[in-house]
Design a protein around this motif. Structure first.
Motif, short mmCIF file in Angstrom:
data_model
loop_
_atom_site.label_atom_id
_atom_site.label_comp_id
_atom_site.label_asym_id
_atom_site.label_seq_id
_atom_site.Cartn_x
_atom_site.Cartn_y
_atom_site.Cartn_z
N TRP A 1 37.91 49.95 48.86
CA TRP A 1 37.41 48.74 48.99
C TRP A 1 36.45 48.34 48.87
CZ3 TRP A 1 33.21 46.39 50.73
CH2 TRP A 1 33.22 45.48 51.65
N ALA A 2 35.57 48.98 48.37
CA ALA A 2 34.43 48.72 47.06
C ALA A 2 34.76 48.37 45.40
CB ALA A 2 32.78 49.68 47.38
N GLU A 3 35.49 48.62 45.46
CA GLU A 3 35.46 49.19 43.52
C GLU A 3 36.83 47.75 43.56
OE1 GLU A 3 39.16 50.77 40.70
OE2 GLU A 3 38.14 52.16 42.68
N GLN A 4 37.69 47.45 44.50
CA GLN A 4 38.56 46.16 44.72
C GLN A 4 37.22 45.04 44.67
OE1 GLN A 4 41.19 47.17 47.10
NE2 GLN A 4 41.66 48.69 46.54
N LEU A 5 36.25 44.77 45.82
CA LEU A 5 35.31 44.15 45.76
C LEU A 5 34.59 43.82 44.70
CD1 LEU A 5 34.06 41.63 48.13
CD2 LEU A 5 32.55 43.39 48.36
N SER A 6 34.53 45.12 44.27
CA SER A 6 33.45 44.54 42.73
C SER A 6 34.64 43.40 41.61
CB SER A 6 33.11 45.31 42.18
OG SER A 6 34.43 46.50 41.78
N LEU A 7 36.18 44.49 41.35
CA LEU A 7 36.42 43.98 40.89
C LEU A 7 37.00 42.06 40.68
CD1 LEU A 7 38.68 46.65 39.49
CD2 LEU A 7 36.80 45.94 38.12
N SER A 8 37.12 42.34 42.41
CA SER A 8 37.72 40.88 42.73
C SER A 8 36.27 39.43 42.23
CB SER A 8 37.64 40.61 44.09
OG SER A 8 36.33 41.02 44.71
N LEU A 9 35.50 39.83 42.03
CA LEU A 9 34.19 39.34 41.17
C LEU A 9 34.72 38.52 40.53
CD1 LEU A 9 31.07 40.42 43.47
CD2 LEU A 9 32.21 39.06 44.51
N LEU A 10 35.18 39.30 39.23
CA LEU A 10 35.57 39.01 38.13
C LEU A 10 36.60 37.93 38.02
CD1 LEU A 10 35.40 42.67 36.57
CD2 LEU A 10 33.24 41.12 36.69
N SER A 11 35.65 36.91 36.39
CA SER A 11 37.44 35.45 36.78
C SER A 11 38.19 36.88 36.04
CB SER A 11 36.04 34.56 35.04
OG SER A 11 36.04 35.80 34.47
N SER A 12 38.46 37.40 35.48
CA SER A 12 39.97 37.99 35.09
C SER A 12 40.50 39.02 35.99
CB SER A 12 40.02 38.82 33.83
OG SER A 12 38.48 39.60 34.20
N TYR A 13 39.57 39.23 36.76
CA TYR A 13 41.08 39.92 37.71
C TYR A 13 40.52 39.44 39.43
CZ TYR A 13 42.03 44.13 40.41
OH TYR A 13 42.90 44.82 41.07
N SER A 14 41.45 38.65 40.12
CA SER A 14 41.89 38.40 41.88
C SER A 14 42.39 39.01 42.28
CB SER A 14 41.81 36.72 41.11
OG SER A 14 42.72 36.30 41.19
N LEU A 15 42.47 39.23 44.01
CA LEU A 15 43.20 39.44 44.61
C LEU A 15 42.87 38.59 45.91
CD1 LEU A 15 41.54 43.59 44.94
CD2 LEU A 15 43.94 42.39 43.40
N ALA A 16 44.46 38.85 46.26
CA ALA A 16 44.77 37.67 47.45
C ALA A 16 43.98 38.33 48.76
CB ALA A 16 45.80 37.55 47.88
N PRO A 17 43.52 37.40 49.77
CA PRO A 17 42.37 37.76 50.97
C PRO A 17 43.01 39.49 51.40
CG PRO A 17 42.72 35.36 49.99
CD PRO A 17 43.52 36.24 49.25
N ASP A 18 44.05 38.54 52.04
CA ASP A 18 44.56 40.21 53.28
C ASP A 18 45.04 41.00 52.47
OD1 ASP A 18 46.85 38.66 51.25
OD2 ASP A 18 48.21 38.35 52.77
N VAL A 19 44.87 41.31 51.24
CA VAL A 19 45.65 42.39 50.29
C VAL A 19 44.25 43.25 50.13
CG1 VAL A 19 45.74 43.68 48.44
CG2 VAL A 19 47.14 41.75 48.66
N LEU A 20 42.79 41.96 49.39
CA LEU A 20 41.81 42.39 49.46
C LEU A 20 41.01 43.05 50.72
CD1 LEU A 20 39.53 43.32 47.60
CD2 LEU A 20 38.35 40.69 49.12
N GLN A 21 40.98 43.01 51.97
CA GLN A 21 40.67 42.89 53.11
C GLN A 21 41.26 44.38 53.67
OE1 GLN A 21 42.10 40.26 55.97
NE2 GLN A 21 40.18 38.89 55.32
N ASP A 22 42.64 44.82 53.07
CA ASP A 22 43.46 46.48 53.41
C ASP A 22 44.74 46.88 52.54
OD1 ASP A 22 44.60 48.33 55.11
OD2 ASP A 22 45.53 46.87 56.47
N PRO A 23 43.84 47.34 51.42
CA PRO A 23 44.66 47.88 50.30
C PRO A 23 45.19 49.13 50.62
CG PRO A 23 42.28 48.87 50.10
CD PRO A 23 42.62 47.64 51.36
N SER A 24 45.37 49.32 52.22
CA SER A 24 46.40 50.75 52.17
C SER A 24 47.73 50.28 52.79
CB SER A 24 46.16 51.37 54.15
OG SER A 24 45.64 50.31 55.04
N ASN A 25 48.42 49.03 52.46
CA ASN A 25 49.87 49.16 52.80
C ASN A 25 50.09 49.94 50.07
OD1 ASN A 25 50.31 48.96 54.47
ND2 ASN A 25 50.00 46.89 54.46
#
Length: 302
Positions: free
Chosen positions: A40-64
């Motif tokens: 979760w922390a890795e995805q959160l850090s990557l999501s802050l970059l302009s070239s990498y964006s994740l949808a909110p629901d995927v970011l909250q639960d990457p287990s799927n």
């Protein structure tokens, strides 16, 4: 301002992850869920970059997405194991189509939206790294499957083997059994370089297999399994056993060959006779020639 907030978030993620080193063994066992938190922390850090964006629901639960990643890894391992075990003799298409189909199902799950969501795991699993490992693996399996022409030996939905393929393999197995049976029945009579008994006993089986292979070739329903089986059979028949397949069309072949050989003779003979006939037509009789001369003299005197 944006860079400052990004730096702060990265530091907070590092602090959260770094706190694991301050725990003893008992505390580590209690907080064993730090690995999911690290994801979760890795995805959160990557999501802050302009070239990498994740949808909110995927970011909250990457287990799927992680579950799909494990599923793809298991499918890749199963398919690789099957391909390696069936590499010789080559039977990839007949024995590995289920594993390949399951791999494609998992790839479709990765590309399709998650359950009760409008986004997929494509961004996380397929586009998050420069190498794109999953995409490269999937392309490798696709290329191998395509080069082997396995689709030609399977139904359109790739869930069953064609009946024509099964028929060919039955004929092939019957021919191999004929080879083995004939060699076992008379090992003393068969000399090292003389396999005439094998050629006589298995001639019909070999002819049936060869005819069926030709039929499948015309219908474009050959895959690597059938091609490899037929090539190995032809090597046994011609090189190992020194057998030849008798031609049933011997008389027509001889007749056509003889016609082609004598065709130039007939042509030159007819040309010669035709030219001699023309010469005869051009030569005038002697009496006619003398009469014509007298007529010319009389014309001149008049």
């Amino acid at each position: 301002m944006m860079y400052a907030s990004t730096l702060v978030c990265l530091l907070l993620c590092g602090v959260c992850l770094g706190s694991q080193w301050l725990l003893d063994d008992t505390q580590r066992a209690v907080v064993s869920d730090l690995i999911p938190r690290s994801l979760w922390a890795e995805q959160l850090s990557l999501s802050l970059l302009s070239s990498y964006s994740l949808a909110p629901d995927v970011l909250q639960d990457p287990s799927n997405c992680v579950q799909l990643l494990h599923e793809f890894a298991n499918n890749s391992a199963d398919l690789s194991n099957c391909l390696a075990n069936k590499a010789w003799p080559v039977r990839l298409c007949q024995h590995c189509y289920k594993e390949y189909l399951q791999l494609k199902v998992t790839m479709n799950k990765i590309g399709n939206p998650l359950q009760n969501s409008t986004v997929s795991c494509t961004t996380i699993l397929l586009q998050s790294d420069r190498v794109q490992v999953i995409v490269a693996l999937n392309d490798f399996f696709d290329d191998l499957w395509s080069n082997s022409k396995c689709a030609n030996c399977l139904q359109k939905n790739s869930t069953e083997i064609l009946s024509s393929t099964i028929t060919f393999m039955n004929l092939f197995d019957g021919l191999i059994q004929c080879f083995n049976k004939t060699m076992q029945e008379s090992p003393i009579l068969v000399k090292p370089d003389n396999f005439s008994r094998v050629c006589q006993s298995c001639n019909e089986s070999y002819r049936n297999l060869s005819d069926w292979y030709t039929k499948l070739d015309h219908e474009k329903t050959l895959c690597i399994d059938l091609e490899d089986a037929m090539n190995s059979t032809r090597r046994l028949w011609s090189k190992t056993f020194n057998c030849t397949l008798p031609c049933t069309d011997t008389v027509p072949v001889i007749a056509v060959s003889a016609f082609i050989i004598f065709l130039p003779v007939v042509f030159y003979l007819s040309s010669f006779l035709h030219s001699e006939q023309k010469k005869r037509k051009l030569v005038l009789p002697k009496r006619l020639k003398s009469t014509a001369s007298v007529a010319n003299i009389q014309d001149k005197s008049n």
